[in-house]
Scaffold this active site. Structure first.
Site, PDB file in Angstrom:
ATOM      1  CB  CYS A   1      -1.015  -0.052   1.129  1.00 31.33           C
ATOM      2  SG  CYS A   1      -2.484   0.905   0.697  1.00 31.33           S
TER       3      CYS A   1
ATOM      4  CG  HIS B   1      -3.687  -3.736   2.818  1.00 29.76           C
ATOM      5  ND1 HIS B   1      -2.803  -3.243   3.746  1.00 29.76           N
ATOM      6  CD2 HIS B   1      -4.288  -2.653   2.261  1.00 29.76           C
ATOM      7  CE1 HIS B   1      -2.874  -1.917   3.758  1.00 29.76           C
ATOM      8  NE2 HIS B   1      -3.763  -1.533   2.860  1.00 29.76           N
TER       9      HIS B   1
ATOM     10  CD  GLU C   1      -1.386  -6.372   4.853  1.00 35.48           C
ATOM     11  OE1 GLU C   1      -1.094  -6.654   3.667  1.00 35.48           O
ATOM     12  OE2 GLU C   1      -1.614  -5.207   5.225  1.00 35.48           O
TER      13      GLU C   1
HETATM   14  N1  GLN Z   1      -2.112   6.688   2.520  1.00 38.92           N
HETATM   15  C1  GLN Z   1      -2.186   5.907   1.328  1.00 38.92           C
HETATM   16  C2  GLN Z   1      -3.522   6.046   0.618  1.00 38.92           C
HETATM   17  O1  GLN Z   1      -4.483   6.434   1.217  1.00 38.92           O
HETATM   18  C3  GLN Z   1      -1.882   4.452   1.607  1.00 38.92           C
HETATM   19  C4  GLN Z   1      -2.863   3.797   2.521  1.00 38.92           C
HETATM   20  C5  GLN Z   1      -2.364   2.524   3.121  1.00 38.92           C
HETATM   21  O2  GLN Z   1      -1.157   2.273   3.184  1.00 38.92           O
HETATM   22  N2  GLN Z   1      -3.261   1.698   3.615  1.00 38.92           N
HETATM   23  O3  GLN Z   1      -3.622   5.753  -0.555  1.00 38.92           O
END
Ligand code: GLN
Length: 546
Positions: free
Chosen positions: A382, A508, A510
């Protein structure tokens, strides 16, 4: 059979492991062939934990249907291999919101709206929702907080009413703490007696007690607790500290927790739970001697629960690959160009964590530059993936000002930018791109080879996204966009093919790693890290020879 409802409450202190006990019981019942789900009712006022920061509540877990949930749902999935949904996590905020909406619609027909019966009815309705689908034999309901808390009272009252209505189709497991006083060299049962008394005062009689302890509780002490608390002696089970949470189902089974639950809900236990795959995992965990050294770079590394799912996914994968995980947490704010070599040298793999906001981002970029130059297997998740893109733009494409508009709204080179549908939103709660989305992978890419397919679905939680206007420049310079959402063309995976292992995912992975199904991308990352470790060992060996 009628659906059985098991309520899990906690007393004395928080953090006793109600989530792990609930998940362990579910794991055992599932291994006996029952259809089981677990739900968590949290007494706080937030509608969901999505707006809570990790200092308050650890990691925010995301379900496939896009609910930002309590991290215990992660344990439920990791232990049962069954997906949870929005219905599996309800807060006081959600309950009140729904009651107040009904009141505004006029549904209460002029009545005074009160905690009893309106709030408790809404809690009861929510507790029964998953049971009413007919999809489950057992619904385990964990009540967050500790007995005696003001905010958990309506939940306990709802449990009291449901226990009365459901009779033998329900039971209550109460978790308490038995402290060991070093000065007196004694285990103390009084806090347990008091917490059971509080529960009884609220009209709930526990059927089973699980005693969290750091020392073995002798049988006569357990009998004493049984006598004081109106619980049968065999239903007083101890949960002693153990080296891994994945040992807990076995520890509970050794004390017959699953059988006691079956008997008390009117079912005659037959045979033993089918725990072989689970035992194979534990066996691998016990036998592993070689270590794999992974660094986790993030800004919340001092918090045990902030990256829970990543820690567990790494552990599943390392165990799957017959290795011990040696995880070093590195605070991204403390990484500088001067110390990065010292901090990361010796790591077999580096994982750059998700996150929000500017704090710690420059440290992540410095770590990524060092890893790319030293060709260390690296995994960005992310925000970690977005940092991979920014670092490459700055240092390979020469776009010195490249950034995400999250960090610098007026950057000239917005290689990561706010998604179109996010631009006019003002509410922060529940409005990110959330939940499972499809992704198509390029055949032959590291990701496609890891998954063994080019068509995957993974969970998301973000507002910002790779800016497709820069795509060609990245691809020409060697960073490939190998995963894409088929309907929106959003870039979901980037890779640098010539590297040992360089993968960033906007999603994600995970969240979907479980004990019985370690995640393929984590497996692939750990394998690359192990290969790198062996390569370095060989090099050292031949250097020593020369
Ligand atoms: N802050 C980033 C976004 O909103 C990544 C979010 C995250 O790592 N879950 O796109």
């Amino acid at each position: 059979m009628d659906t059985k409802y098991i309520f899990v409450t906690g007393g004395v202190v928080s953090s006793l492991g109600k989530g792990i006990i609930s998940a362990s019981l579910a794991c055992l019942l599932k291994a006996r062939g029952y259809r089981v789900t677990i739900q968590k009712f949290d007494p706080y006022i937030n509608i969901d934990p999505g707006t809570l920061n990790p200092y308050e509540h650890g990691e925010c877990y995301v379900t496939v249907d896009g609910h930002e949930a309590d991290l215990d749902l992660g344990h439920y999935e990791r232990f049962t291999n069954v997906n949870t949904t929005k219905a599996n996590n309800v807060t006081t905020g959600r309950i009140y919101q729904s009651v107040i909406d009904k009141e505004r619609r006029g549904d209460y027909l002029g009545k005074t709206v009160q905690i009893i019966p309106h709030i408790t009815d809404e809690i009861k309705r929510n507790i029964m929702l998953l049971g009413n689908t007919g999809n489950f034999d057992f619904i385990i309901t964990e009540i967050g907080g500790t007995i005696g808390d003001i905010e958990s009272l309506p939940f306990i009252e709802s449990v009291r009413q449901l226990r009365w209505e459901l009779g033998q189709d329900s039971l209550c497991i109460h978790l308490t703490y038995v402290p060991y006083l070093h000065a007196a060299k004694e285990l103390k049962t009084k806090p347990t007696q008091h917490s059971v008394k509080l529960l009884q005062e609220a009209g709930v009689q526990p059927d089973i007690l699980v005693l969290r302890t750091e020392q073995d509780i002798p049988a006569d002490m357990r009998h004493k607790i049984a006598r004081f608390c109106n619980v049968s002696p065999d239903a007083v089970v101890q949960s002693i500290d153990c080296s891994s949470i994945y040992e807990v189902p076995v520890m509970m089974h050794t004390q017959h927790l699953d059988e006691i639950v079956l008997r008390k809900t009117g079912i005659i236990p037959k045979g033993e739970p089918h725990m072989e795959p689970w035992m194979q995992f534990l066996d691998k965990m016990h036998k592993a001697t070689e270590t794999v050294n992974i660094a986790l770079v993030g800004k919340y590394v001092e918090l045990q629960d902030a990256y829970k799912s990543i820690n567990e996914a790494l552990f599943h994968a390392a165990t799957h690959c017959d290795h011990k995980l040696n995880l070093t947490s590195i605070h991204s704010e403390k990484i500088t160009p001067e110390n990065v070599g010292e901090l990361l040298d010796g790591m077999d793999g580096v994982i750059v964590a998700p996150g929000f906001g500017q704090r710690g981002v420059e440290g992540k970029l410095t770590a990524l530059e060092w890893c790319r130059n030293n060709d260390v297997p690296t995994f960005g998740i992310c925000l970690g993936m977005q940092c991979m893109v920014i670092e490459f733009a700055r240092n390979v494409l020469g776009l010195k000002d490249a950034n995400s508009t999250e960090m610098n709204p007026s950057t000239k080179d917005n290689v990561i930018d706010l998604m179109e549908e996010q631009k006019n939103l003002s509410n922060l709660g529940g409005t990110m791109r959330l939940g499972a989305y499809e992704c198509r992978l390029k055949p032959g890419s590291t990701a496609a080879r890891a998954y063994g397919t080019t068509h995957i679905t993974e969970r998301h939680r973000h507002r910002f996204e790779f800016n497709n206007a820069y795509r060609k420049r990245f691809e020409d310079a060697g960073m490939k966009c190998v995963g894409e959402n088929p309907s929106a063309q959003l870039v979901e995976v980037v890779e640098i093919p010539g590297k040992r292992w360089w993968v960033g995912t906007q999603y994600h992975p995970e969240y979907s790693s479980t004990v019985l199904n370690p995640h393929p991308l984590f497996n692939s990352f750990i394998k690359a890290a192990i290969a790198f470790k062996q390569e370095k060992a060989k090099e050292n060996h031949s250097e020593n020879k020369n």
